[in-house]
Design a protein around this motif. Structure first.
Motif, PDB file in Angstrom:
ATOM      1  N   CYS A  64       0.736  -1.062  -0.176  1.00  0.00           N
ATOM      2  CA  CYS A  64      -0.051   0.194   0.238  1.00  0.00           C
ATOM      3  C   CYS A  64       1.046   1.395   0.292  1.00  0.00           C
ATOM      4  O   CYS A  64       1.438   1.409   0.721  1.00  0.00           O
ATOM      5  N   ALA A 143     -10.967  -1.727   1.980  1.00  0.00           N
ATOM      6  CA  ALA A 143     -10.509   0.017   2.084  1.00  0.00           C
ATOM      7  C   ALA A 143     -10.343   0.394   3.523  1.00  0.00           C
ATOM      8  O   ALA A 143     -10.100   1.563   3.688  1.00  0.00           O
ATOM      9  N   ARG A 146      -6.904  -0.868   3.479  1.00  0.00           N
ATOM     10  CA  ARG A 146      -6.393   0.508   3.034  1.00  0.00           C
ATOM     11  C   ARG A 146      -5.526   1.818   3.934  1.00  0.00           C
ATOM     12  O   ARG A 146      -4.890   2.873   3.882  1.00  0.00           O
ATOM     13  N   SER A 147      -6.210   2.575   4.285  1.00  0.00           N
ATOM     14  CA  SER A 147      -7.327   3.323   4.843  1.00  0.00           C
ATOM     15  C   SER A 147      -5.921   3.463   6.490  1.00  0.00           C
ATOM     16  O   SER A 147      -4.952   4.169   6.571  1.00  0.00           O
ATOM     17  N   GLN A 148      -5.921   2.186   6.998  1.00  0.00           N
ATOM     18  CA  GLN A 148      -4.960   2.745   8.299  1.00  0.00           C
ATOM     19  C   GLN A 148      -3.915   2.847   7.947  1.00  0.00           C
ATOM     20  O   GLN A 148      -2.952   2.647   8.376  1.00  0.00           O
ATOM     21  N   LEU A 150      -1.967   3.546   4.652  1.00  0.00           N
ATOM     22  CA  LEU A 150      -1.426   5.241   4.618  1.00  0.00           C
ATOM     23  C   LEU A 150      -1.941   5.819   5.766  1.00  0.00           C
ATOM     24  O   LEU A 150      -1.214   6.545   5.274  1.00  0.00           O
ATOM     25  N   CYS A 151      -2.395   5.800   6.860  1.00  0.00           N
ATOM     26  CA  CYS A 151      -2.250   6.394   7.625  1.00  0.00           C
ATOM     27  C   CYS A 151      -0.734   6.844   8.717  1.00  0.00           C
ATOM     28  O   CYS A 151      -0.677   7.186   8.836  1.00  0.00           O
TER      29      CYS A 151
END
Length: 159
Positions: A64, A143, A146-148, A150-151
């Motif tokens: 990611c 989703a 991936r958001s975790q 990216l964070c």
């Protein structure tokens, strides 16, 4: 250590289930001697009466953005006809719950090459002998994961 603790060598070499029982008495190093009986008992519970056949575990990388996580299940077994890549959970606590197992198996299923059409993924809580099979694997879970990630990447870049 991992290979002898959870039966990897037993499966690779085709030894019987008695191998784990016999190996409990051979543990001389204090940490192994302390933990091995519980691990062996849990693994024996997992094996039960299942038909298990070893195959070489597939490996992959979950990515990611700049984050790369190596996915290396320790065991791959055909369990009663179903090829399964298994990540071993050796912790001595109750931190492996259904949600955590779903995240792990989701990462595994998206990262591992599909070498077999019906390959499934699972996490084995070795001490409890409980196999958590691949759970839901949907766009929402992807989703969220991936958001975790990216964070985490954003925080890491800022440090």
């Amino acid at each position: 250590m991992l290979e002898t603790l959870v039966g990897i060598r037993m499966h690779r070499t085709g030894k019987s289930k008695d191998y784990l029982d016999q190996d409990v008495d051979r543990q001389t190093e204090s940490t192994r001697a302390k933990h091995y009986p519980d691990l062996a008992a849990g693994y024996m519970k997992f094996m039960g009466r299942k038909t298990l056949n070893w195959f070489e575990p597939p490996t992959g990388v979950w990515t990611c953005e700049d984050l790369r996580i190596n996915i290396r299940p320790e065991i791959a077994l055909v369990i009663d006809g179903t090829p399964t890549a298994i990540k071993l959970w050796l912790n001595n606590d109750d931190s492996l719950n259904k949600r955590r197992a779903e995240i792990i198996t989701h990462m595994m299923s998206t990262a591992l090459p599909s070498t077999q059409d019906d390959l499934t993924t699972a996490v084995l809580d070795v001490r409890k002998g409980k196999l958590h099979r691949e759970g839901k694997s949907d766009k929402e879970q992807t989703a969220l994961l991936r958001s975790q990630a990216l964070c985490f990447v954003s925080l890491y870049r800022d440090l």
